[in-house]
Design an enzyme around this catalytic site. Structure first.
Site, mmCIF file in Angstrom:
data_model
loop_
_atom_site.group_PDB
_atom_site.id
_atom_site.type_symbol
_atom_site.label_atom_id
_atom_site.label_comp_id
_atom_site.label_asym_id
_atom_site.label_seq_id
_atom_site.Cartn_x
_atom_site.Cartn_y
_atom_site.Cartn_z
ATOM 1 N N GLU A 319 -15.727 -45.704 -40.518
ATOM 2 C CA GLU A 319 -15.957 -45.542 -39.070
ATOM 3 C C GLU A 319 -17.398 -45.182 -38.730
ATOM 4 O O GLU A 319 -17.747 -45.062 -37.563
ATOM 5 C CB GLU A 319 -15.064 -44.440 -38.458
ATOM 6 C CG GLU A 319 -13.588 -44.669 -38.565
ATOM 7 C CD GLU A 319 -12.777 -43.528 -37.934
ATOM 8 O OE1 GLU A 319 -13.374 -42.614 -37.328
ATOM 9 O OE2 GLU A 319 -11.551 -43.562 -38.060
ATOM 10 N N GLY A 320 -18.257 -44.940 -39.710
ATOM 11 C CA GLY A 320 -19.607 -44.475 -39.419
ATOM 12 C C GLY A 320 -19.708 -42.959 -39.422
ATOM 13 O O GLY A 320 -20.734 -42.395 -39.011
#
Lengths: 352, 331
Positions: A319-320
């Protein structure tokens, strides 16, 4: 095709003059030389990337790309494919881990549908739509996408970055969402590094021993069926990649072409970084590795890229999230360089 | 113009170089040469050339050659200047097959990405077979019957295609792109898989040049001159359909090239099919490469489907050639 060519052609090496000037300033700041360790190195590297002796990374964006994978049909994930679309909605509502961490880092989150297998109803109007297809084809049976789709995916990433830069973004983080996407990522790493799948493949979102064996077998089969050409990053992406992986590779290439640092997150982002680096080796200069993931193989992949991760936090979410965390350190390094007083300014005596 | 082979090969070479050199990044021909010979070259140019441009250039050249070569053969076979592969259902059949394959939603079948070209190829050949069977009366296949059966069956399959597109929701845009001739490059391997069909088919067509010359006198005359007319027609139809179906299945429906390139060759270099077919093959590759270069630069950095450009740029050029030609009444 056109954007991709232009971006590839525009990527330049780091700016030496800016790096020397940043280095010189680090040596005059009111602290023993080198005492801030990698923070000092980081600021100098950022100066080289941005061609600015006093770089700023104040305006941040995390590009989170989502897509589905035909290979999920082979039972390589602990979750059903519907979760991809559900998580995209969660991102848009601001309830996912990346939203929290990005808020804390004062970063925008850009959520992109690169090829989720269903049409996403988005009441927020925030979703960026670049659907290349309704999920990739099953790479265990043939190429995951066409070469044209691979180019389109990279091009989408480029367009997103150009739009964000027009809004004034200084630094990019990249993140992924896609059920089954550690499988193509591991396959990319195997193909490019010429490593056996059992050395690279990990448990992803948490498959059991049986699932892991199945996953490795699927990767062996996919590499055998599609025969990706390690000398051709587009071929590897098309045959064993994913739409979000291609899009993230495009983000990296466009960031590099615009002299913006890009923070690579976990296993999937690193696979995208490998695709970008295999297309344009100089793009590596613009990558910062956020963390070393718990996923097996990630460390080898970072070594192949020549990247030294900032954090080791046992993350394996994607997801970062790692990129958002790393933003704090990266920003800290630039503020040290910019805001700390020099010996002269502070009237402190330098060592004799 | 003398030595047509030299001229057309030179044109093809120039178009190949243009197709590789032109794009949003211009690559000087000297640099092209360095990459081809493997000499030390600029890494960026190498990536752009080898990874991005070369596969597309190869596919475009093959498709252009296939369409023009088969177009020349069909024109000769039907003794009709409006004939091309599309007249007897190659395109409409392929379109139907492709749209059927596209309306099958994710998850893909075992065929995966090859589903669309495979379905297009099969449906194309089935359509031609249907047309041929319908046109077959009492042991012979009169040309008029073939054309009429082709028109009727094509209308039918085209309507079916439109019906399916109206009914489906998701992939209509992709289908329209395909029907307009958006070249979809699946992979190097898929392009290479085309090569055997095209080589066998085009070689056969080149070898039928003499038979086509005889057929120009009409079926009865040709028979009196010793040609097995039924067999010759059958071989030409099979070879030309194979070649054009293979091209269409990967490139979508690209009009005009198959129709016009043989006419230009005819105007410049005469009616002899022994030369007309190979020259059309070379010329078709050159013309489609040129159209593709235009498709890339007209709206740069956006690209047009090459099928739109072939007609947009091709029609005025053809009319110019036609007006300038001194030999009136070609047919």
């Amino acid at each position: 095709m056109q954007f991709v060519e232009e971006i590839i052609n525009r990527i330049q090496p780091l700016d030496n003059a800016a790096m020397q000037s940043a280095q010189a300033r680090q040596e005059t700041l009111t602290k023993p030389q080198g005492s801030l360790g990698r923070l000092e190195e980081l600021s100098i590297q950022l100066a080289g990337m941005t061609a600015n002796p006093l770089p700023s990374v104040e305006r941040k964006a995390v590009i989170v790309m989502a897509a589905d994978h035909g290979v999920a049909l082979e039972g390589v994930s602990a979750y059903p494919a519907e979760v991809t679309a559900q998580m995209v909605l969660n991102f848009l509502q601001g309830g996912a881990a990346i939203n929290t961490l990005a808020r804390q880092a004062n970063a925008r989150v850009v959520v992109v549908d690169m090829g989720v297998a269903s049409e996403i109803d988005d009441p927020s109007g925030q979703l960026v739509r670049y659907k290349i297809g309704l999920g990739t084809a099953n790479m265990a049976k043939g190429p995951a996408m066409t070469r044209v789709q691979a180019i389109e995916a990279i091009q989408s990433g480029i367009e997103i970055v150009e739009a964000e830069i027009a809004r004034g973004v200084d630094i990019f983080g990249i993140g992924d969402m896609g059920i089954g996407n550690t499988t193509p990522s591991a396959a990319i790493a195997c193909a490019l590094m010429d490593q056996p799948p059992d050395k690279i493949t990990g448990r992803g979102t948490g498959v059991d021993d049986e699932g892991l064996r199945r996953k490795i077998a699927v990767i062996v089969r996919a590499l055998d069926v599609t025969q990706p050409n390690a000398g051709d990053g587009l071929d590897v992406l098309a045959k064993v990649g994913g739409f979000e992986i291609g899009g993230l590779a495009g983000v990296i290439l466009a960031a590099a072409a615009n002299r913006k640092p890009v923070v690579v997150d976990g296993f999937i982002s690193t696979a995208a970084a490998m695709i970008a680096a295999s297309l344009v080796p100089a793009a590596r200069d613009y990558m910062l590795a956020a963390h070393v993931s718990q996923e097996r193989g990630h460390k080898l992949m970072l070594e192949w890229l020549g990247l030294n991760p900032l954090l080791d936090m046992n993350l394996r979410l994607g997801e970062g999230t790692g990129a958002a965390l790393a933003f704090h350190l990266i920003e800290a390094s630039t503020r040290i360089l910019r805001e700390m007083a020099t010996f002269d300014e502070a009237g402190v005596s330098d060592k004799e | 113009m003398r030595n047509p082979f030299l001229i057309s090969l030179l044109a093809l070479l120039i178009m190949l170089v243009l197709s590789l050199a032109i794009g949003s990044v211009f690559i000087p021909p000297a640099e092209l040469w360095r990459v081809v010979t493997g000499a030390a070259s600029n890494e960026t140019f190498r990536t752009i050339l080898v990874n991005i441009r070369l596969p597309r250039t190869a596919l475009i050249a093959l498709v252009g050659a296939a369409l023009a070569g088969s177009g020349a053969a069909y024109q000769g076979l039907f003794r009709n200047p409006l004939a091309d592969a599309y007249l007897i259902g190659v395109a409409s059949g392929a379109g139907l097959g492709a749209v059927i394959a596209m309306s099958v939603k994710w998850p893909y079948t075992t065929l995966g990405l090859l589903a669309v070209p495979f379905a297009a190829f099969i449906a194309s050949l089935l359509t031609v077979y249907l047309v041929y069977t319908l046109a077959h009366v009492g042991g012979s296949v009169p040309t008029t019957n073939l054309i009429l059966a082709g028109v009727a069956v094509s209308s039918f399959t085209t309507s079916l295609t439109s019906f399916l597109m109206l009914r489906s929701t998701g992939e209509v845009r992709r289908a329209i792109g395909w029907l307009l001739g958006g070249v979809s490059l699946v992979s190097w391997e898929a392009t290479l898989a085309l090569v055997p069909y095209l080589v066998i088919g085009m070689t056969t067509l080149v070898l039928t040049g003499y038979a086509l010359n005889l057929l120009q006198f009409g079926d009865d005359q040709a028979m009196q001159m010793g040609l097995n007319v039924g067999r010759a027609k059958f071989i030409i139809i099979v070879a030309a359909s194979l070649v054009s179906a293979a091209a269409v299945s990967f490139a979508g429906i690209i009009g005009f090239v198959g129709l016009v390139v043989p006419h230009i060759v005819r105007i410049w270099w005469g009616m002899d099919y022994r030369r007309l077919i190979p020259l059309s093959i070379i010329g078709g590759a050159a013309v489609l490469l040129f159209a593709d270069v235009l498709a890339r630069i007209v709206m740069a950095p956006r690209e047009l489907p090459v099928g739109i450009v072939t007609a947009l740029a091709g029609a005025p050029f053809f009319l110019w050639v036609l007006r300038r030609s001194k030999n009136q009444g070609l047919w």
